[in-house]
Write a protein that holds these residues in place. Structure first.
Motif, mmCIF file in Angstrom:
data_model
loop_
_atom_site.group_PDB
_atom_site.id
_atom_site.type_symbol
_atom_site.label_atom_id
_atom_site.label_comp_id
_atom_site.label_asym_id
_atom_site.label_seq_id
_atom_site.Cartn_x
_atom_site.Cartn_y
_atom_site.Cartn_z
ATOM 1 N N PHE A 71 0.835 -1.199 0.000
ATOM 2 C CA PHE A 71 0.000 0.000 0.000
ATOM 3 C C PHE A 71 0.871 1.252 0.000
ATOM 4 N N GLU A 72 0.231 2.374 -0.249
ATOM 5 C CA GLU A 72 0.913 3.663 -0.175
ATOM 6 C C GLU A 72 -0.042 4.694 0.392
ATOM 7 N N SER A 111 -4.497 -1.928 -7.654
ATOM 8 C CA SER A 111 -3.911 -3.039 -8.404
ATOM 9 C C SER A 111 -4.873 -3.633 -9.420
ATOM 10 N N ASP A 112 -6.180 -3.331 -9.299
ATOM 11 C CA ASP A 112 -7.127 -3.788 -10.318
ATOM 12 C C ASP A 112 -7.382 -2.719 -11.374
ATOM 13 N N PRO A 192 -4.985 3.882 2.459
ATOM 14 C CA PRO A 192 -6.352 3.753 1.938
ATOM 15 C C PRO A 192 -6.736 2.288 1.772
ATOM 16 N N VAL A 193 -7.995 1.984 1.901
ATOM 17 C CA VAL A 193 -8.540 0.678 1.520
ATOM 18 C C VAL A 193 -9.844 0.932 0.768
ATOM 19 N N ARG A 194 -10.216 -0.004 -0.077
ATOM 20 C CA ARG A 194 -11.401 0.155 -0.928
ATOM 21 C C ARG A 194 -12.659 -0.323 -0.235
ATOM 22 N N SER A 214 -4.597 -3.627 -3.578
ATOM 23 C CA SER A 214 -3.727 -2.660 -2.913
ATOM 24 C C SER A 214 -3.282 -1.587 -3.904
ATOM 25 N N ASN A 215 -2.643 -0.546 -3.411
ATOM 26 C CA ASN A 215 -2.279 0.571 -4.288
ATOM 27 C C ASN A 215 -0.795 0.886 -4.276
#
Length: 552
Positions: A71-72, A111-112, A192-194, A214-215
């Motif tokens: 993540f970032e 990532s998607d 962040p999380v979705r 994840s980002n």
């Protein structure tokens, strides 16, 4: 941590917030064409399996290592461990230092392939603060206006100082100026999380490669419980051009000898889980290196009166008993004869290397002796009603799997028996279970440790605030809480440091924790792996890591 009211001090403060080292291999770094011929894969041993790698719920170093690479946050840390832009390409700060406006980069992707927006940060932060989430690290968000009130059920989510201006603009209002707030936004709890991902599978989204979206620089490709986790380069990451590794495999070997054997045979490339008796020879041979580590290894004492018998509760509730237990420990013997990794006996809770608001060393006194004070310990135990240990209930020390933890527990078990006449049994638990027992106060005495989340005394001091998420002993002291509140909201650097010193005075007098030693970190690493970034905050960053051709 705290933010100064004079913004010109901010750059100095941030320069000291996150410090660390980067491991550079012995060989000369190859050019792009040369490194392309070498498989860009690193097998890193995490040791214990994390209880969770959900960044909003994780409270372990093991889980944190995974999260900082997957993540970032709004901010990140660069190769020199300095705060640098992450998802937010720039930010503005109000003149009084209480309002931040973050401007998110439009090329930040999950990532998607979906875009990262301000709403993702809003959801992650409000989720971690929500009382029903029960995040151990919710208090790390109390710097946000009404964060503590919302977490305590005294405010509504709409009252929080978090405002989504638009998809790429996030406005954050703080309770008070906080000099280290930018550093906090690079910490996992602020990642962040979705919402669509988490809400679809709240319990299992972070254990399945299909849903662990994840980002950051790497994305999950496999999670084999109790064996390994595999992450691959995230081609949707905005800075993917500078990410060299194609794959990271985290192994979960929690036995020191097994980890060393795997390293020596080439099954893994790096591990900091090493047998104590081998550390010095590995360092001498150039196979391992000692890194600074801002942390304290200690024992938590259950003072909550929960999950223990009446006689144990009575004994452990007595301050003289806790002091006697501490005084009966020979810390020098432990670091010289048991751990053998260059550790130093802990004579305070806040370790050496932690700086105050002005960048000066915070530690100003020794609360404990480095060797045992047997006569003093015996007197205190007798004053508590247990002369020579007579009538004292049998104690139990819990520790998580690992020969090192077991060796320390056995040494302390022997010291308490010899010096105080107290019988102690030892209980070994896998890390996931031990962390759960700590959270639930399900122990008498339990091995634990704290590694700084940022370089400021508050990362240690605020842990023992009444009902704090990581307050494992269940400690409470109203005067201590007042000092923590004052230090968090104060803007005078000298007064803030004074308040935290007074708070540590109270903590070390009440002794709900028994410090043992200050950490160092000995990492064994293959010499063809360069630019692996090892932070003294416990994290390992692989964004710049390169695998070179092995030397012949």
């Amino acid at each position: 941590m705290l933010k100064r009211n004079k913004m010109k001090v901010l750059s100095l403060i941030l320069a000291t917030l996150v410090v660390g080292t980067t491991f550079v291999g012995c060989g000369k770094k190859d050019d792009a064409s040369s490194t392309a011929k070498v498989d860009q894969v690193v097998k890193y041993n995490l040791g214990a399996q994390p209880k969770t790698i959900d960044p909003g719920l994780n409270n372990s170093v093991e889980g944190g290592i995974v999260d900082v690479n997957a993540f970032e946050g709004l901010e990140n840390v660069d190769a020199n461990n300095k705060v640098t832009p992450g998802v937010a390409e720039k930010y503005d700060v109000s003149s009084d230092g209480t309002k931040y406006t973050f401007h998110l980069r439009k090329d930040a992707k999950w990532s998607d392939g979906k875009g990262v927006t301000a709403n993702d940060f809003y959801y992650a932060w409000t989720r971690a603060l929500a009382p029903e989430t029960a995040s151990d690290y919710a208090y790390q968000l109390y710097y946000i206006k009404n964060g503590e009130a919302y977490n305590g059920g005294k405010a509504k989510v709409a009252d929080l100082g978090i405002k989504v201006v638009d998809d790429y603009t996030l406005e954050v209002t703080l309770e008070a100026p906080t000099a280290y707030f930018l550093a906090l936004t690079a910490f996992p709890t602020y990642f962040p999380v979705r919402k669509d991902i988490v809400e679809a599978n709240k319990e299992g989204w972070a254990t399945d490669a299909k849903t662990f979206v994840s980002n950051g620089a790497y994305k999950m490709s496999e999670y084999a419980q109790k064996d390994h986790m595999t992450f691959v380069k995230n081609d949707s990451y905005w800075d993917k051009a500078n990410v060299k590794l194609d794959k990271i495999q985290y192994t979960l070997l929690d036995n020191e000898t097994s980890a060393l054997n795997a390293f020596e045979s080439g099954e893994i490339d790096a591990t900091d889980l090493l047998p104590a008796e081998q550390k010095q020879s590995l360092i001498k041979d150039g196979k391992a290196k000692v890194y600074p580590y801002l942390g304290t290894y200690y024992y938590a004492v259950n003072v909550s009166n929960k999950n223990v018998s009446a006689d144990v509760a009575k004994a452990l509730s007595n301050t003289n008993v806790r002091k006697a237990l501490s005084m009966a420990i020979d810390r020098t013997a432990i670091v010289e004869n048991v751990t053998k990794g260059g550790e130093q006996p802990a004579t305070s809770y806040v370790p050496k290397g932690i700086v105050d608001s002005t960048g000066k060393e915070f530690k100003n006194k020794d609360y404990l002796k480095t060797t045992a004070d047997v006569e003093g310990a015996k007197k205190l135990l007798a004053d508590a009603g247990y002369p020579e240990g007579k009538g004292f209930p049998k104690l139990e020390i819990k520790y998580n799997t690992g020969q090192g933890h077991q060796n320390i527990a056995q040494a302390i078990q022997e010291m308490w028996k010899k010096n105080l006449g107290i019988d102690v049994t030892l209980v070994n638990e896998e890390r996931k279970v031990q962390l759960d027992d700590l959270t639930k106060h399900n122990f008498m005495v339990c091995r634990t440790a704290w590694i700084a989340d940022y370089n400021d005394p508050m990362t240690f001091i605020d842990m023992y605030y009444t009902n704090g998420g990581n307050n494992n002993p269940g400690y409470t002291n109203p005067e201590y809480d007042k000092l923590v509140d004052a230090a968090k909201k104060g803007t005078d650097a000298a007064k803030r440091t004074e308040d935290m010193h007074k708070a540590e005075d109270i903590l070390m007098n009440d002794m709900p924790i028994i410090p043992i030693y200050y950490y160092t970190n000995v990492l064994a690493l293959k010499n063809n792996i360069t630019d692996l970034q090892k932070s003294p905050l416990g994290f390992v960053y692989f964004r710049n890591t390169v695998v070179e051709a092995a030397s012949k």
